[in-house]
Design a protein around this motif. Structure first.
Motif, PDB file in Angstrom:
ATOM      1  N   PRO A  26       0.814  -1.226   0.000  1.00 17.35           N
ATOM      2  CA  PRO A  26       0.000   0.000   0.000  1.00 17.35           C
ATOM      3  C   PRO A  26       0.850   1.280   0.000  1.00 17.35           C
ATOM      4  CG  PRO A  26      -0.888  -1.558   1.560  1.00 17.35           C
ATOM      5  CD  PRO A  26       0.418  -2.118   1.079  1.00 17.35           C
ATOM      6  N   LYS A  27       1.931   1.275   0.769  1.00 14.98           N
ATOM      7  CA  LYS A  27       2.813   2.445   0.806  1.00 14.98           C
ATOM      8  C   LYS A  27       3.495   2.642  -0.551  1.00 14.98           C
ATOM      9  CE  LYS A  27       6.522   4.467   3.497  1.00 14.98           C
ATOM     10  NZ  LYS A  27       7.464   4.286   4.599  1.00 14.98           N
ATOM     11  N   LEU A  28       3.884   1.550  -1.175  1.00 14.85           N
ATOM     12  CA  LEU A  28       4.513   1.631  -2.491  1.00 14.85           C
ATOM     13  C   LEU A  28       3.552   2.193  -3.528  1.00 14.85           C
ATOM     14  CD1 LEU A  28       6.882   0.831  -4.418  1.00 14.85           C
ATOM     15  CD2 LEU A  28       5.707  -1.343  -4.702  1.00 14.85           C
ATOM     16  N   PHE A  29       2.305   1.714  -3.522  1.00 18.98           N
ATOM     17  CA  PHE A  29       1.320   2.199  -4.488  1.00 18.98           C
ATOM     18  C   PHE A  29       0.941   3.651  -4.226  1.00 18.98           C
ATOM     19  CE2 PHE A  29       0.256  -2.418  -5.120  1.00 18.98           C
ATOM     20  CZ  PHE A  29       0.805  -2.472  -6.386  1.00 18.98           C
ATOM     21  N   ARG A  30       0.904   4.063  -2.959  1.00 20.21           N
ATOM     22  CA  ARG A  30       0.639   5.477  -2.649  1.00 20.21           C
ATOM     23  C   ARG A  30       1.731   6.354  -3.244  1.00 20.21           C
ATOM     24  NH1 ARG A  30       0.602   4.731   2.833  1.00 20.21           N
ATOM     25  NH2 ARG A  30      -0.997   3.150   2.911  1.00 20.21           N
ATOM     26  N   GLY A  31       2.974   5.924  -3.091  1.00 18.90           N
ATOM     27  CA  GLY A  31       4.090   6.679  -3.655  1.00 18.90           C
ATOM     28  C   GLY A  31       4.028   6.756  -5.167  1.00 18.90           C
ATOM     29  N   LEU A  32       3.663   5.649  -5.810  1.00 24.57           N
ATOM     30  CA  LEU A  32       3.534   5.655  -7.265  1.00 24.57           C
ATOM     31  C   LEU A  32       2.409   6.570  -7.724  1.00 24.57           C
ATOM     32  CD1 LEU A  32       4.070   1.882  -8.074  1.00 24.57           C
ATOM     33  CD2 LEU A  32       5.628   3.772  -8.556  1.00 24.57           C
ATOM     34  N   ARG A  33       1.298   6.591  -6.965  1.00 25.92           N
ATOM     35  CA  ARG A  33       0.174   7.465  -7.310  1.00 25.92           C
ATOM     36  C   ARG A  33       0.589   8.931  -7.194  1.00 25.92           C
ATOM     37  NH1 ARG A  33      -4.269   6.150  -3.624  1.00 25.92           N
ATOM     38  NH2 ARG A  33      -3.252   7.631  -2.271  1.00 25.92           N
ATOM     39  N   GLN A  34       1.342   9.265  -6.142  1.00 25.65           N
ATOM     40  CA  GLN A  34       1.798  10.640  -5.978  1.00 25.65           C
ATOM     41  C   GLN A  34       2.769  11.022  -7.090  1.00 25.65           C
ATOM     42  OE1 GLN A  34       3.436  10.687  -2.053  1.00 25.65           O
ATOM     43  NE2 GLN A  34       1.449  10.936  -1.062  1.00 25.65           N
ATOM     44  N   LEU A  35       3.630  10.084  -7.474  1.00 30.46           N
ATOM     45  CA  LEU A  35       4.571  10.346  -8.559  1.00 30.46           C
ATOM     46  C   LEU A  35       3.830  10.592  -9.860  1.00 30.46           C
ATOM     47  CD1 LEU A  35       7.532  10.396  -9.517  1.00 30.46           C
ATOM     48  CD2 LEU A  35       7.316   7.950  -9.930  1.00 30.46           C
ATOM     49  N   HIS A  36       2.790   9.816 -10.125  1.00 36.24           N
ATOM     50  CA  HIS A  36       2.003   9.999 -11.334  1.00 36.24           C
ATOM     51  C   HIS A  36       1.300  11.357 -11.330  1.00 36.24           C
ATOM     52  CE1 HIS A  36      -0.412   9.050 -14.800  1.00 36.24           C
ATOM     53  NE2 HIS A  36      -1.508   9.348 -14.118  1.00 36.24           N
ATOM     54  N   GLY A  37       0.772  11.759 -10.185  1.00 35.75           N
ATOM     55  CA  GLY A  37       0.122  13.065 -10.078  1.00 35.75           C
ATOM     56  C   GLY A  37       1.097  14.199 -10.328  1.00 35.75           C
ATOM     57  N   LYS A  39       3.850  14.007 -12.091  1.00 33.92           N
ATOM     58  CA  LYS A  39       4.213  13.961 -13.507  1.00 33.92           C
ATOM     59  C   LYS A  39       3.136  14.626 -14.357  1.00 33.92           C
ATOM     60  CE  LYS A  39       3.398  10.469 -15.853  1.00 33.92           C
ATOM     61  NZ  LYS A  39       2.983   9.619 -16.896  1.00 33.92           N
ATOM     62  N   ALA A  40       1.870  14.397 -14.032  1.00 30.33           N
ATOM     63  CA  ALA A  40       0.769  14.994 -14.787  1.00 30.33           C
ATOM     64  C   ALA A  40       0.771  16.516 -14.629  1.00 30.33           C
ATOM     65  CB  ALA A  40      -0.561  14.414 -14.334  1.00 30.33           C
ATOM     66  N   LYS A  41       1.024  16.992 -13.419  1.00 28.19           N
ATOM     67  CA  LYS A  41       1.075  18.443 -13.201  1.00 28.19           C
ATOM     68  C   LYS A  41       2.221  19.076 -13.973  1.00 28.19           C
ATOM     69  CE  LYS A  41      -0.903  18.280  -8.579  1.00 28.19           C
ATOM     70  NZ  LYS A  41      -0.596  18.421  -7.147  1.00 28.19           N
ATOM     71  N   LEU A  42       3.387  18.436 -13.962  1.00 30.85           N
ATOM     72  CA  LEU A  42       4.534  18.974 -14.695  1.00 30.85           C
ATOM     73  C   LEU A  42       4.277  18.972 -16.198  1.00 30.85           C
ATOM     74  CD1 LEU A  42       7.516  17.403 -12.747  1.00 30.85           C
ATOM     75  CD2 LEU A  42       6.850  19.795 -12.809  1.00 30.85           C
ATOM     76  N   ALA A  43       3.637  17.935 -16.703  1.00 29.07           N
ATOM     77  CA  ALA A  43       3.328  17.878 -18.130  1.00 29.07           C
ATOM     78  C   ALA A  43       2.370  19.001 -18.516  1.00 29.07           C
ATOM     79  CB  ALA A  43       2.737  16.518 -18.476  1.00 29.07           C
ATOM     80  N   GLU A  44       1.371  19.263 -17.679  1.00 28.07           N
ATOM     81  CA  GLU A  44       0.422  20.345 -17.970  1.00 28.07           C
ATOM     82  C   GLU A  44       1.123  21.701 -17.935  1.00 28.07           C
ATOM     83  OE1 GLU A  44      -2.778  22.349 -19.148  1.00 28.07           O
ATOM     84  OE2 GLU A  44      -2.538  20.164 -19.124  1.00 28.07           O
ATOM     85  N   GLU A  45       2.003  21.920 -16.975  1.00 30.96           N
ATOM     86  CA  GLU A  45       2.744  23.181 -16.913  1.00 30.96           C
ATOM     87  C   GLU A  45       3.631  23.350 -18.140  1.00 30.96           C
ATOM     88  OE1 GLU A  45       4.884  23.539 -13.267  1.00 30.96           O
ATOM     89  OE2 GLU A  45       3.084  23.358 -12.043  1.00 30.96           O
ATOM     90  N   LEU A  46       4.236  22.267 -18.593  1.00 28.99           N
ATOM     91  CA  LEU A  46       5.084  22.333 -19.782  1.00 28.99           C
ATOM     92  C   LEU A  46       4.248  22.659 -21.015  1.00 28.99           C
ATOM     93  CD1 LEU A  46       7.879  21.963 -21.020  1.00 28.99           C
ATOM     94  CD2 LEU A  46       7.354  19.543 -21.287  1.00 28.99           C
ATOM     95  N   ARG A  47       3.063  22.063 -21.138  1.00 29.47           N
ATOM     96  CA  ARG A  47       2.186  22.382 -22.266  1.00 29.47           C
ATOM     97  C   ARG A  47       1.810  23.861 -22.265  1.00 29.47           C
ATOM     98  NH1 ARG A  47      -1.068  18.025 -20.559  1.00 29.47           N
ATOM     99  NH2 ARG A  47      -0.179  16.124 -21.381  1.00 29.47           N
TER     100      ARG A  47
END
Length: 53
Positions: A26-37, A39-47
């Motif tokens: 569960p801790k590993l998946f929480r970290g992956l979810r935060q990393l994905h979020g 990444k999505a924010k950075l991609a939107e800022e770059l766009r």
């Protein structure tokens, strides 16, 4: 999914449980979810930044 079949996914899941342990997943998946979020924010800022150029 990247050319992975059901057997490859099952093997990866078993290896993940073996390496990290059942209680740590569960801790590993929480970290992956935060990393994905993040990444999505950075991609939107770059766009948005590239729209100005």
């Amino acid at each position: 999914m990247f050319g992975f079949g059901p057997w490859e996914i099952a093997v990866l899941a078993m290896l993940t449980v073996f390496v990290f342990g059942w209680r740590a997943l569960p801790k590993l998946f929480r970290g992956l979810r935060q990393l994905h979020g993040t990444k999505a924010k950075l991609a939107e800022e770059l766009r948005q930044l590239l729209r100005f150029f």
